[in-house]
Motif scaffolding. Structure first.
Motif, PDB file in Angstrom:
ATOM      1  N   VAL A 119      -0.165  68.330  56.930  1.00 22.26           N
ATOM      2  CA  VAL A 119       0.491  68.107  56.556  1.00 22.26           C
ATOM      3  C   VAL A 119       0.110  68.573  54.900  1.00 22.26           C
TER       4      VAL A 119
ATOM      5  N   ARG B 294       8.040  60.251  55.608  1.00 18.08           N
ATOM      6  CA  ARG B 294       9.052  62.064  55.899  1.00 18.08           C
ATOM      7  C   ARG B 294       8.219  62.876  56.422  1.00 18.08           C
ATOM      8  N   HIS B 295       7.044  62.579  56.741  1.00 19.03           N
ATOM      9  CA  HIS B 295       5.835  63.876  57.100  1.00 19.03           C
ATOM     10  C   HIS B 295       5.636  62.855  58.423  1.00 19.03           C
TER      11      HIS B 295
ATOM     12  N   ASP C 261       5.784  68.425  49.166  1.00 21.25           N
ATOM     13  CA  ASP C 261       6.982  69.401  48.409  1.00 21.25           C
ATOM     14  C   ASP C 261       7.255  68.308  46.731  1.00 21.25           C
TER      15      ASP C 261
ATOM     16  N   ASP D 116       8.441  64.712  46.939  1.00 20.91           N
ATOM     17  CA  ASP D 116       7.521  64.038  47.343  1.00 20.91           C
ATOM     18  C   ASP D 116       6.591  63.924  46.235  1.00 20.91           C
TER      19      ASP D 116
END
Ligand SMILES: NC(=O)c1ccc[n+]([C@@H]2O[C@H](COP(=O)([O-])OP(=O)(O)OC[C@H]3O[C@@H](n4cnc5c(N)ncnc54)[C@H](OP(=O)(O)O)[C@@H]3O)[C@@H](O)[C@H]2O)c1
Length: 338
Positions: free
Chosen positions: A305, A262-263, A308, A311
């Motif tokens: 990174v 995702r990141h 959040d 996550d």
């Protein structure tokens, strides 16, 4: 100079890189280390902004490597370059009388090996709380700090109860180094809240579980002794077994992998970032097999990174299925008590 997001004022006088280079990996049990290649590598780590080192009196040649590295740095860039590096050692004494002479001698050996007048941070370890002489040792270390032989006094693997006793005695403790990872979250129970309240910071180890918390072990069958090629991998595989076993660990790796994708970072980045952002944590130590393996470019991405709430929900959902290691093992460092 370090980019500002990498540094933190560990203490007002000492900025550090929040991802520290750990030197247990040069002490044996992690492959054959070539001293010349190792010191060359230290300069590369330093130049890449990884300027803070974690070591110990008993990590084989680690303190000597710091001495050689300091000399190389001065020869290359002048004495002022030394202000840009920090070396945190430990003293892990065998049980015995803790007189001023015993304590000062140990500090002097580290100062000599590391070729420095003043140790940046001395982290003290003790094996047996039934032997109260750890308080004698700490009183002498505090006096040596006042005398300028060390800049700061810290601990490693002490529990919350003992830390409280030390602070009640006004011992100038600034840090405690503890195992802390997405598997071993024991510091969250008592240590981290206490540290936050009292202005003590944590340095963490085992955060990458010796490399188990990475793509290398994602989707892999449970490793046997042949694949656990370093002391570090063997140590943390045991921690995984105590925590919930290999199948649950694969769930954690999958969750970390989803977050990483995702990141657009690595699983290791997720594992380090997660702990860097926990309360009271000043820095995460990542072991460096100098001259043998290197992850500088990947580890630098930790600083770009942020995890959040989504996550954390994924990570916590796996954690909820695990055993409570605080109950199984105890508070920070209890696995080291004899
Ligand atoms: N106070 C204590 O009691 C205590 C105990 C243990 C450790 N420590 C400290 O903590 C340091 C860390 O040691 P540790 O044993 O806990 O190991 P660790 O940091 O959990 O793991 C280090 C290993 O992770 C792998 N790695 C690093 N970056 C990576 C990346 N970006 N992607 C994939 N893999 C990566 C490397 O494996 P490869 O080299 O195989 O590539 C490296 O050797 C030690 O050197 C020591 O300073 C303190």
């Amino acid at each position: 100079m370090l980019p500002s997001e990498r540094t933190c004022p560990f203490t007002p006088d000492l900025p550090i890189c929040r991802l520290l280079n750990g030197l247990w990996q040069v002490s044996g049990g992690h492959g054959r280390i070539d001293p010349a290649a190792a010191v060359d590598d230290m300069l590369r780590y330093h130049d890449a902004g990884f300027t803070t080192w974690d070591l110990a009196d008993h990590y084989g040649p680690a303190e000597d490597f710091i001495g050689q590295f300091r000399r190389r740095l001065v020869a290359r860039s002048g004495p002022q370059a030394l202000d840009q590096m920090q070396a945190f050692t430990k003293w892990v004494p065998s049980p015995g009388p803790m007189t001023r002479q015993v304590v000062e001698q140990a500090v002097d050996v580290s100062r000599r090996r590391m070729e420095t007048e003043t140790l940046d941070l001395l982290q003290f370890h003790w094996w047996d709380y039934r032997d109260g002489r750890y308080l004698d040792a700490l009183e002498h270390l505090a006096a040596l700090r006042a005398a300028g032989k060390l800049r700061h006094l810290g601990l490693t693997n002490f529990d919350t109860q003992r830390l409280e006793i030390m602070l009640q005695r006004s011992l100038p403790i600034v840090s405690n180094q503890v195992q802390y990872s997405l598997v071993d979250r024991r510091p969250e129970v008592a240590m981290a809240p206490f540290c936050q309240e009292h202005g003590v910071v944590l340095f963490t180890y085992g955060t990458l579980l010796g490399g188990l918390l990475s793509e290398r072990f994602l989707g892999r069958p449970e490793p046997g002794s042949r694949e656990l090629t370093t002391s570090s991998l063997r140590k943390y595989k045991q921690m995984i077994d105590a925590w919930g076993g290999w199948a649950l660990f694969q769930e954690l790796l999958q969750a970390a992998d989803q977050i990483a994708r995702r990141h657009e970072v690595s699983i290791a980045n997720v594992a380090v970032r997660a702990i860097l952002d926990r309360p009271a944590v000043a820095g995460v130590i990542v072991g460096a097999r100098l001259g043998l393996a290197e992850h500088l470019a990947d580890n630098a991405r930790v600083f770009s990174v942020r995890l959040d709430a989504e996550d954390w929900a994924r990570l916590d959902a796996v954690q909820a299925k695990s055993r409570d290691l605080f109950r199984v093992i105890g508070d920070c460092g209890d696995e080291y008590r004899r």
